[in-house]
Scaffold this motif. Structure first.
Motif, PDB file in Angstrom:
ATOM      1  N   UNK A 228      39.785  52.387  -7.880  1.00 16.16           N
ATOM      2  CA  UNK A 228      38.827  53.093  -7.041  1.00 16.16           C
ATOM      3  C   UNK A 228      37.870  53.981  -7.837  1.00 16.16           C
ATOM      4  N   UNK A 229      37.769  53.722  -9.147  1.00 15.47           N
ATOM      5  CA  UNK A 229      36.876  54.522  -9.976  1.00 15.47           C
ATOM      6  C   UNK A 229      35.428  54.455  -9.527  1.00 15.47           C
ATOM      7  N   UNK A 230      34.954  53.261  -9.210  1.00 20.63           N
ATOM      8  CA  UNK A 230      33.563  53.100  -8.769  1.00 20.63           C
ATOM      9  C   UNK A 230      33.328  53.832  -7.451  1.00 20.63           C
ATOM     10  N   UNK A 231      34.321  53.786  -6.562  1.00 13.98           N
ATOM     11  CA  UNK A 231      34.195  54.490  -5.292  1.00 13.98           C
ATOM     12  C   UNK A 231      34.137  55.998  -5.525  1.00 13.98           C
ATOM     13  N   UNK A 232      34.977  56.509  -6.415  1.00 15.03           N
ATOM     14  CA  UNK A 232      34.972  57.949  -6.700  1.00 15.03           C
ATOM     15  C   UNK A 232      33.641  58.387  -7.307  1.00 15.03           C
ATOM     16  N   UNK A 233      33.083  57.541  -8.161  1.00 12.08           N
ATOM     17  CA  UNK A 233      31.763  57.860  -8.733  1.00 12.08           C
ATOM     18  C   UNK A 233      30.707  57.928  -7.627  1.00 12.08           C
ATOM     19  N   UNK A 234      30.772  56.975  -6.723  1.00 11.18           N
ATOM     20  CA  UNK A 234      29.802  56.949  -5.620  1.00 11.18           C
ATOM     21  C   UNK A 234      29.970  58.187  -4.740  1.00 11.18           C
ATOM     22  N   UNK A 235      31.219  58.522  -4.420  1.00 10.38           N
ATOM     23  CA  UNK A 235      31.479  59.708  -3.593  1.00 10.38           C
ATOM     24  C   UNK A 235      30.933  60.956  -4.263  1.00 10.38           C
ATOM     25  N   UNK A 236      31.160  61.082  -5.565  1.00  8.17           N
ATOM     26  CA  UNK A 236      30.717  62.274  -6.301  1.00  8.17           C
ATOM     27  C   UNK A 236      29.208  62.441  -6.250  1.00  8.17           C
ATOM     28  N   UNK A 237      28.490  61.341  -6.073  1.00 12.46           N
ATOM     29  CA  UNK A 237      27.030  61.399  -5.977  1.00 12.46           C
ATOM     30  C   UNK A 237      26.536  61.505  -4.536  1.00 12.46           C
ATOM     31  N   UNK A 238      27.464  61.531  -3.570  1.00 10.16           N
ATOM     32  CA  UNK A 238      27.074  61.596  -2.154  1.00 10.16           C
ATOM     33  C   UNK A 238      27.953  62.606  -1.400  1.00 10.16           C
ATOM     34  N   UNK A 239      28.286  63.699  -2.040  1.00  6.48           N
ATOM     35  CA  UNK A 239      29.218  64.651  -1.435  1.00  6.48           C
ATOM     36  C   UNK A 239      28.708  65.247  -0.131  1.00  6.48           C
ATOM     37  N   UNK A 240      27.387  65.381   0.001  1.00  6.33           N
ATOM     38  CA  UNK A 240      26.829  65.992   1.213  1.00  6.33           C
ATOM     39  C   UNK A 240      26.612  64.980   2.333  1.00  6.33           C
ATOM     40  N   UNK A 241      26.893  63.700   2.064  1.00  5.20           N
ATOM     41  CA  UNK A 241      26.642  62.650   3.051  1.00  5.20           C
ATOM     42  C   UNK A 241      27.856  62.444   3.966  1.00  5.20           C
ATOM     43  N   UNK A 242      27.693  61.522   4.894  1.00  4.20           N
ATOM     44  CA  UNK A 242      28.789  61.121   5.775  1.00  4.20           C
ATOM     45  C   UNK A 242      29.813  60.350   4.937  1.00  4.20           C
ATOM     46  N   UNK A 243      31.010  60.906   4.817  1.00  2.00           N
ATOM     47  CA  UNK A 243      32.064  60.257   4.040  1.00  2.00           C
ATOM     48  C   UNK A 243      33.264  59.972   4.935  1.00  2.00           C
ATOM     49  N   UNK A 244      32.978  59.500   6.118  1.00  4.56           N
ATOM     50  CA  UNK A 244      34.025  59.159   7.070  1.00  4.56           C
ATOM     51  C   UNK A 244      34.742  57.889   6.620  1.00  4.56           C
ATOM     52  N   UNK A 245      35.867  57.603   7.238  1.00  3.36           N
ATOM     53  CA  UNK A 245      36.666  56.436   6.866  1.00  3.36           C
ATOM     54  C   UNK A 245      35.874  55.133   6.964  1.00  3.36           C
ATOM     55  N   UNK A 246      35.087  54.894   8.038  1.00  2.00           N
ATOM     56  CA  UNK A 246      34.329  53.644   8.091  1.00  2.00           C
ATOM     57  C   UNK A 246      33.348  53.499   6.928  1.00  2.00           C
ATOM     58  N   UNK A 247      32.703  54.600   6.540  1.00  2.00           N
ATOM     59  CA  UNK A 247      31.743  54.555   5.428  1.00  2.00           C
ATOM     60  C   UNK A 247      32.466  54.229   4.128  1.00  2.00           C
ATOM     61  N   UNK A 248      33.596  54.869   3.888  1.00  2.00           N
ATOM     62  CA  UNK A 248      34.342  54.640   2.645  1.00  2.00           C
ATOM     63  C   UNK A 248      34.874  53.210   2.585  1.00  2.00           C
ATOM     64  N   UNK A 249      35.394  52.730   3.692  1.00  2.00           N
ATOM     65  CA  UNK A 249      35.929  51.371   3.715  1.00  2.00           C
ATOM     66  C   UNK A 249      34.837  50.349   3.438  1.00  2.00           C
ATOM     67  N   UNK A 250      33.674  50.554   4.021  1.00  2.00           N
ATOM     68  CA  UNK A 250      32.548  49.650   3.769  1.00  2.00           C
ATOM     69  C   UNK A 250      32.147  49.688   2.306  1.00  2.00           C
ATOM     70  N   UNK A 251      32.087  50.880   1.728  1.00  6.21           N
ATOM     71  CA  UNK A 251      31.708  51.020   0.322  1.00  6.21           C
ATOM     72  C   UNK A 251      32.734  50.341  -0.590  1.00  6.21           C
ATOM     73  N   UNK A 252      33.993  50.372  -0.191  1.00 10.42           N
ATOM     74  CA  UNK A 252      35.048  49.745  -0.989  1.00 10.42           C
ATOM     75  C   UNK A 252      35.185  48.251  -0.716  1.00 10.42           C
ATOM     76  N   UNK A 253      34.475  47.757   0.302  1.00 11.78           N
ATOM     77  CA  UNK A 253      34.541  46.338   0.639  1.00 11.78           C
ATOM     78  C   UNK A 253      35.854  45.939   1.286  1.00 11.78           C
TER      79      UNK A 253
END
Length: 330
Positions: A228-253
């Protein structure tokens, strides 16, 4: 000055600090200075000094510590000799020490003879190799907690405490935490007033605020970097955005259900808990490296308000954003 307790000379407590080649200098000298300062305080108060302190090593004579400093050491004591406290130091040489069966056996037998046993920093590896940490809670330097847990699965490793007491066995976090641990040992022996006097003299906290998470990255998240390194990098660059479960799951594929299960298996955290930790991590960096107002930082890191960020800091770091900034601003 606080009144020092009576301490008969027949009850002097033998403290042995185990050193080895490439031991970390402060792991040895930090606790020793605490005990020595307690002796000085008691002597000043007209009392007998409570501690008989000595450094011991397998070869005896001189031991080269970190920085090339040589420490004078006594040979290893007989395992049945009188002892009160055994302290195992850490350092780069601990891997070799923890692979030495003769030294491991000595630690095991000496620990059984002592009233209490303690490790400083990576000294926990040698103590674990002796079996003395099996089934116990323990801590070491934050950078080595995952390795300690992996190598010694019978040890219940915790990554945040400055030190842990489990029965008669104490372990401490990295380097200067050996001073915190030694102060706690002095407090147990001689009372809070004496320990506080020693802490004041050494210009340190008797009990420092917060845990070592203040100094570390978040270990459980690092352990999942391969997946999940790529996901953590993406999250770190979008901390102020919507980081709900559906968004994270979509980002992780992944589907939401699959993502939640695999993420928890890899990190030991729910996605919501991980987001909170990553937001705190982002805020930590901004607090220490910029002069942005706390309110701006709370918004930039997705907390929404200062109060929400304050509660997260207290929950995760056991300190407030303002206190964190005061201690870690460059």
């Amino acid at each position: 000055m606080p009144k020092a307790p009576r301490f008969p000379p027949t009850n002097r407590r033998v403290v042995e600090v185990l050193a080895f080649p490439s031991v970390k200098l402060l792991d040895v000298t930090g606790p020793i200075q605490v005990f020595a300062s307690a002796n000085a305080f008691m002597a000043q108060a007209g009392q007998e000094t409570p501690y008989a302190i000595r450094v011991v090593a397998q070869a005896g004579d001189l031991v080269e510590a970190s920085g090339g400093v040589e420490l004078a050491a006594h040979p290893l004591s007989p395992t049945d000799a009188v002892i009160d406290t055994l302290v195992i130091a850490g350092g780069e040489g601990v891997a070799a020490a923890a692979a030495d069966t003769a030294l491991i056996d000595w630690v095991h037998e000496r620990a059984k003879q002592s009233r209490r046993t303690a490790s400083v920093c990576t000294g926990a590896f040698l103590l674990a190799a002796s079996g003395m940490l099996d089934g116990r809670r323990a801590v070491t330097h934050w950078a080595f907690c995952a390795e300690l847990a992996h190598r010694f699965p019978l040890v219940n490793v915790e990554s945040d405490p400055i030190f842990i007491r489990d029965g008669d066995v104490w372990t401490s976090a990295g380097v200067t935490a050996g001073i915190d641990l030694a102060l706690a040992l002095v407090e147990e022996d001689l009372g809070r007033a004496v320990a506080l006097a020693v802490a004041r003299y050494l210009v340190v906290f008797l009990k420092r605020p917060g845990g070592q998470a203040q100094f570390s990255e978040f270990l459980s998240l690092q352990a999942a970097e391969d997946r999940f390194g790529a996901l953590h990098d993406w999250i770190s660059n979008h901390l102020a955005d919507d980081l709900s479960l559906p968004v994270l799951a979509t980002q992780a594929g992944m589907s939401e259900r699959s993502f939640s299960r695999h993420y928890a298996e890899s990190t030991g955290l729910t996605p919501a808990r991980a987001i909170e930790k990553l937001r705190v991590e982002g805020a930590r960096h901004l607090l220490s490296e910029t002069r942005l107002p706390v309110k701006r930082i709370s918004q930039r890191c997705g907390f929404g308000s200062e109060e929400t960020m304050r509660r997260s800091f207290l929950r995760i770091l056991d300190t407030t954003p303002q206190d964190y900034r005061a201690r870690f601003t460059r």
